[in-house]
Design an enzyme around this catalytic site. Structure first.
Site, PDB file in Angstrom:
ATOM      1  N   TYR A 151     -69.732  47.443  85.501  1.00 23.65           N
ATOM      2  CA  TYR A 151     -69.090  48.452  86.363  1.00 23.65           C
ATOM      3  C   TYR A 151     -68.571  47.805  87.643  1.00 23.65           C
ATOM      4  O   TYR A 151     -67.422  48.021  88.043  1.00 23.65           O
ATOM      5  CB  TYR A 151     -70.093  49.566  86.673  1.00 23.65           C
ATOM      6  CG  TYR A 151     -69.565  50.650  87.592  1.00 23.65           C
ATOM      7  CD1 TYR A 151     -68.622  51.578  87.147  1.00 23.65           C
ATOM      8  CD2 TYR A 151     -70.008  50.756  88.911  1.00 23.65           C
ATOM      9  CE1 TYR A 151     -68.141  52.574  87.991  1.00 23.65           C
ATOM     10  CE2 TYR A 151     -69.534  51.745  89.756  1.00 23.65           C
ATOM     11  CZ  TYR A 151     -68.600  52.654  89.292  1.00 23.65           C
ATOM     12  OH  TYR A 151     -68.132  53.642  90.127  1.00 23.65           O
ATOM     13  N   SER A 186     -61.507  66.785  85.676  1.00 28.27           N
ATOM     14  CA  SER A 186     -62.350  67.800  85.014  1.00 28.27           C
ATOM     15  C   SER A 186     -63.591  68.113  85.832  1.00 28.27           C
ATOM     16  O   SER A 186     -64.196  69.173  85.662  1.00 28.27           O
ATOM     17  CB  SER A 186     -62.764  67.325  83.614  1.00 28.27           C
ATOM     18  OG  SER A 186     -63.663  66.240  83.718  1.00 28.27           O
ATOM     19  N   SER A 187     -63.988  67.195  86.716  1.00 28.10           N
ATOM     20  CA  SER A 187     -65.232  67.403  87.472  1.00 28.10           C
ATOM     21  C   SER A 187     -65.225  66.519  88.716  1.00 28.10           C
ATOM     22  O   SER A 187     -64.320  65.711  88.925  1.00 28.10           O
ATOM     23  CB  SER A 187     -66.448  67.048  86.594  1.00 28.10           C
ATOM     24  OG  SER A 187     -66.385  65.681  86.234  1.00 28.10           O
ATOM     25  N   GLY A 209     -58.498  62.258  86.072  1.00 29.17           N
ATOM     26  CA  GLY A 209     -59.927  62.561  85.966  1.00 29.17           C
ATOM     27  C   GLY A 209     -60.353  63.760  86.797  1.00 29.17           C
ATOM     28  O   GLY A 209     -61.286  63.678  87.602  1.00 29.17           O
ATOM     29  N   LEU A 246     -50.138  63.170  91.698  1.00 28.02           N
ATOM     30  CA  LEU A 246     -50.804  63.221  90.386  1.00 28.02           C
ATOM     31  C   LEU A 246     -52.177  62.575  90.516  1.00 28.02           C
ATOM     32  O   LEU A 246     -52.300  61.460  91.042  1.00 28.02           O
ATOM     33  CB  LEU A 246     -49.975  62.503  89.332  1.00 28.02           C
ATOM     34  CG  LEU A 246     -50.526  62.546  87.895  1.00 28.02           C
ATOM     35  CD1 LEU A 246     -49.375  62.524  86.887  1.00 28.02           C
ATOM     36  CD2 LEU A 246     -51.480  61.391  87.580  1.00 28.02           C
ATOM     37  N   ILE A 247     -53.201  63.276  90.027  1.00 26.47           N
ATOM     38  CA  ILE A 247     -54.586  62.793  90.121  1.00 26.47           C
ATOM     39  C   ILE A 247     -55.155  62.661  88.716  1.00 26.47           C
ATOM     40  O   ILE A 247     -54.978  63.573  87.883  1.00 26.47           O
ATOM     41  CB  ILE A 247     -55.436  63.800  90.932  1.00 26.47           C
ATOM     42  CG1 ILE A 247     -54.753  64.088  92.273  1.00 26.47           C
ATOM     43  CG2 ILE A 247     -56.848  63.276  91.149  1.00 26.47           C
ATOM     44  CD1 ILE A 247     -55.289  65.294  92.990  1.00 26.47           C
ATOM     45  N   ILE A 251     -65.303  64.295  92.042  1.00 26.52           N
ATOM     46  CA  ILE A 251     -64.398  63.937  93.137  1.00 26.52           C
ATOM     47  C   ILE A 251     -62.954  64.285  92.771  1.00 26.52           C
ATOM     48  O   ILE A 251     -62.187  64.764  93.609  1.00 26.52           O
ATOM     49  CB  ILE A 251     -64.538  62.429  93.470  1.00 26.52           C
ATOM     50  CG1 ILE A 251     -65.979  62.113  93.903  1.00 26.52           C
ATOM     51  CG2 ILE A 251     -63.559  62.016  94.555  1.00 26.52           C
ATOM     52  CD1 ILE A 251     -66.301  60.609  93.992  1.00 26.52           C
ATOM     53  N   GLY A 252     -62.578  64.065  91.517  1.00 24.61           N
ATOM     54  CA  GLY A 252     -61.205  64.351  91.082  1.00 24.61           C
ATOM     55  C   GLY A 252     -60.887  65.829  91.170  1.00 24.61           C
ATOM     56  O   GLY A 252     -59.809  66.224  91.651  1.00 24.61           O
ATOM     57  N   SER A 261     -65.262  52.089  94.722  1.00 30.61           N
ATOM     58  CA  SER A 261     -66.697  52.327  94.923  1.00 30.61           C
ATOM     59  C   SER A 261     -67.187  51.300  95.942  1.00 30.61           C
ATOM     60  O   SER A 261     -66.547  50.248  96.112  1.00 30.61           O
ATOM     61  CB  SER A 261     -67.435  52.094  93.596  1.00 30.61           C
ATOM     62  OG  SER A 261     -68.830  52.087  93.788  1.00 30.61           O
TER      63      SER A 261
HETATM   64  P1  NAP Z   1     -67.427  62.415  87.194  1.00 27.89           P
HETATM   65  O1  NAP Z   1     -67.751  63.788  87.658  1.00 27.89           O
HETATM   66  O2  NAP Z   1     -68.134  61.859  86.008  1.00 27.89           O
HETATM   67  O3  NAP Z   1     -65.864  62.336  87.012  1.00 27.89           O
HETATM   68  C1  NAP Z   1     -65.224  61.284  86.327  1.00 27.89           C
HETATM   69  C2  NAP Z   1     -63.901  61.802  85.833  1.00 27.89           C
HETATM   70  O4  NAP Z   1     -63.227  60.744  85.147  1.00 27.89           O
HETATM   71  C3  NAP Z   1     -64.090  62.944  84.810  1.00 27.89           C
HETATM   72  O5  NAP Z   1     -63.101  63.915  85.061  1.00 27.89           O
HETATM   73  C4  NAP Z   1     -63.841  62.245  83.490  1.00 27.89           C
HETATM   74  O6  NAP Z   1     -63.309  63.096  82.487  1.00 27.89           O
HETATM   75  C5  NAP Z   1     -62.780  61.260  83.916  1.00 27.89           C
HETATM   76  N1  NAP Z   1     -62.533  60.248  82.899  1.00 27.89           N
HETATM   77  C6  NAP Z   1     -63.436  59.437  82.279  1.00 27.89           C
HETATM   78  N2  NAP Z   1     -62.803  58.682  81.354  1.00 27.89           N
HETATM   79  C7  NAP Z   1     -61.496  59.038  81.389  1.00 27.89           C
HETATM   80  C8  NAP Z   1     -60.335  58.640  80.691  1.00 27.89           C
HETATM   81  N3  NAP Z   1     -60.372  57.719  79.724  1.00 27.89           N
HETATM   82  N4  NAP Z   1     -59.145  59.212  81.008  1.00 27.89           N
HETATM   83  C9  NAP Z   1     -59.065  60.151  81.968  1.00 27.89           C
HETATM   84  N5  NAP Z   1     -60.131  60.597  82.649  1.00 27.89           N
HETATM   85  C10 NAP Z   1     -61.318  60.036  82.367  1.00 27.89           C
HETATM   86  O7  NAP Z   1     -67.736  61.363  88.365  1.00 27.89           O
HETATM   87  P2  NAP Z   1     -67.139  61.214  89.844  1.00 27.89           P
HETATM   88  O8  NAP Z   1     -68.284  60.826  90.689  1.00 27.89           O
HETATM   89  O9  NAP Z   1     -66.313  62.364  90.249  1.00 27.89           O
HETATM   90  O10 NAP Z   1     -66.219  59.906  89.654  1.00 27.89           O
HETATM   91  C11 NAP Z   1     -64.907  59.829  90.134  1.00 27.89           C
HETATM   92  C12 NAP Z   1     -64.621  58.396  90.570  1.00 27.89           C
HETATM   93  O11 NAP Z   1     -65.489  58.060  91.650  1.00 27.89           O
HETATM   94  C13 NAP Z   1     -64.861  57.354  89.500  1.00 27.89           C
HETATM   95  O12 NAP Z   1     -63.822  56.387  89.532  1.00 27.89           O
HETATM   96  C14 NAP Z   1     -66.187  56.715  89.904  1.00 27.89           C
HETATM   97  O13 NAP Z   1     -66.294  55.397  89.443  1.00 27.89           O
HETATM   98  C15 NAP Z   1     -66.075  56.808  91.407  1.00 27.89           C
HETATM   99  N6  NAP Z   1     -67.361  56.734  92.121  1.00 27.89           N
HETATM  100  C16 NAP Z   1     -68.316  57.686  91.953  1.00 27.89           C
HETATM  101  C17 NAP Z   1     -69.515  57.576  92.642  1.00 27.89           C
HETATM  102  C18 NAP Z   1     -70.618  58.592  92.506  1.00 27.89           C
HETATM  103  O14 NAP Z   1     -71.727  58.329  93.016  1.00 27.89           O
HETATM  104  N7  NAP Z   1     -70.409  59.750  91.918  1.00 27.89           N
HETATM  105  C19 NAP Z   1     -69.726  56.498  93.508  1.00 27.89           C
HETATM  106  C20 NAP Z   1     -68.729  55.544  93.657  1.00 27.89           C
HETATM  107  C21 NAP Z   1     -67.550  55.672  92.962  1.00 27.89           C
HETATM  108  P3  NAP Z   1     -64.177  63.692  81.251  1.00 27.89           P
HETATM  109  O15 NAP Z   1     -64.738  64.958  81.787  1.00 27.89           O
HETATM  110  O16 NAP Z   1     -63.169  63.885  80.187  1.00 27.89           O
HETATM  111  O17 NAP Z   1     -65.213  62.661  80.913  1.00 27.89           O
END
Ligand code: NAP
Length: 279
Positions: free
Chosen positions: A151, A12-13, A10, A7-8, A15-16, A138
């Site tokens: 954060y 919708s977009s 987040g 189960l994963i 990394i998830g 992160s």
């Molecule tokens: P992202 O595209 O913004 O994805 C974040 C995901 O988390 C979205 O699917 C979002 O859903 C979901 N989310 C936010 N609040 C939520 C909630 N209350 N319940 C369930 N889902 C929720 O960004 P990403 O980069 O893929 O981030 C994924 C992970 O990587 C995060 O933990 C982030 O902190 C970590 N990370 C990212 C980076 C980077 O540079 N991108 C770097 C280090 C770590 P919605 O579409 O509904 O908002």
């Protein structure tokens, strides 16, 4: 096809989404959860392109009832849960003089307590399966960075929580890992919803360093970000490798950066030490 179930959160977009597709491609029965099922279009399209099935369900990490319903529903329908991948998270840029304590609490709710909530609900099932608990933290879970107080505090909290749980969980058959990305080209920065001009104009004495930080960070995202597929590959490595380390960085850059601070890069020395506390 493996009967193992992951189960994963987040999905919708970013990394998830890519992790869900890659886990399904690796043969896992993949439960891709999102807080708003209306936002599943990109996820379903990516799964269709890859030709893999996904079980898409609602889970908002800040809504305890939805966490319980999703996890119990998975166990009822699939009979097991072998892996929880805590991926959901949200960025935040600010500094304490210019924000409220409530702002900081909101960041902790999603990035820390959300992980606590899902982990508590999943642990009995992960123990039953001899499973895996993987959390996307992160490089900001190791190194605090300017204007990321809330954060980084939340990601440090997650790393401390998981590092403390890891030796005990290992004793009970559950492998715990944290995955540390650097900059990844997802919607992450846009989703912060920062109106840069407005925030800098209102930043008072912080305006100049904030401007410097924003320019440097946007440059890093424009020039050297990983793709979400690359970051997801490391998450799937934690899912599928026979003995994954506690701590995995997703890129050379992330390894070098966290290496500024970490003597125990993969966490094995700490786990060997604290595992010894358990008799
Ligand atoms: P992202 O595209 O913004 O994805 C974040 C995901 O988390 C979205 O699917 C979002 O859903 C979901 N989310 C936010 N609040 C939520 C909630 N209350 N319940 C369930 N889902 C929720 O960004 P990403 O980069 O893929 O981030 C994924 C992970 O990587 C995060 O933990 C982030 O902190 C970590 N990370 C990212 C980076 C980077 O540079 N991108 C770097 C280090 C770590 P919605 O579409 O509904 O908002």
């Amino acid at each position: 096809m493996s009967s193992k179930v992951a189960l994963i959160t987040g999905t919708s977009s970013g990394i998830g989404l890519e992790t869900a597709v890659a886990a399904a491609r690796a043969g896992w029965t993949t439960v891709a959860t999102l807080r708003d099922p209306d936002r599943a279009g990109a996820l379903r399209a990516a799964a269709d392109r890859a030709g893999v099935p996904l079980d898409v369900r609602r889970l908002d990490v800040t809504d305890p009832a939805s966490v319980t319903a999703a996890i119990e529903g998975v166990v009822a329908d699939h009979g097991r849960l072998d892996a929880l991948i805590n991926n959901a998270g949200a960025g935040h840029v600010g500094t304490i003089e210019n924000e409220t304590v409530e702002d900081v609490r909101r960041v902790m709710e999603v990035n820390f307590f959300g992980v606590v909530q899902t982990t508590k609900a999943a642990m009995p099932h992960l123990r039953a399966a001899g499973g895996r608990l993987i959390t996307v933290t992160s490089v900001g879970g190791v190194i605090g960075q300017p204007f990321n107080e809330a954060y980084c505090a939340a990601k440090f909290a997650v790393e401390g929580f998981m590092e403390s749980l890891a030796p005990v969980a290992a004793r009970l058959g559950v492998t715990v890992s944290v995955v540390e990305p650097g900059a990844v080209a997802t919607d992450f920065v846009d989703n912060i919803g920062l109106d840069v001009t407005k925030v800098i104009a209102a930043a008072g004495d912080y305006a100049e360093p904030l401007q410097g930080y924003v320019e440097r960070t946007l440059g890093q995202f424009a020039n050297s970000a990983q793709t979400p597929e690359q970051a997801a590959a490391t998450v799937v490595e934690a899912l599928t490798t026979e003995r994954p380390p506690f701590r995995l960085q997703t890129s050379e850059w992330a390894r070098d950066f966290t290496g500024t601070k970490l003597a125990d890069h993969d966490g094995s020395a700490v786990l060997a030490l604290t595992g010894g506390y358990l008799g």
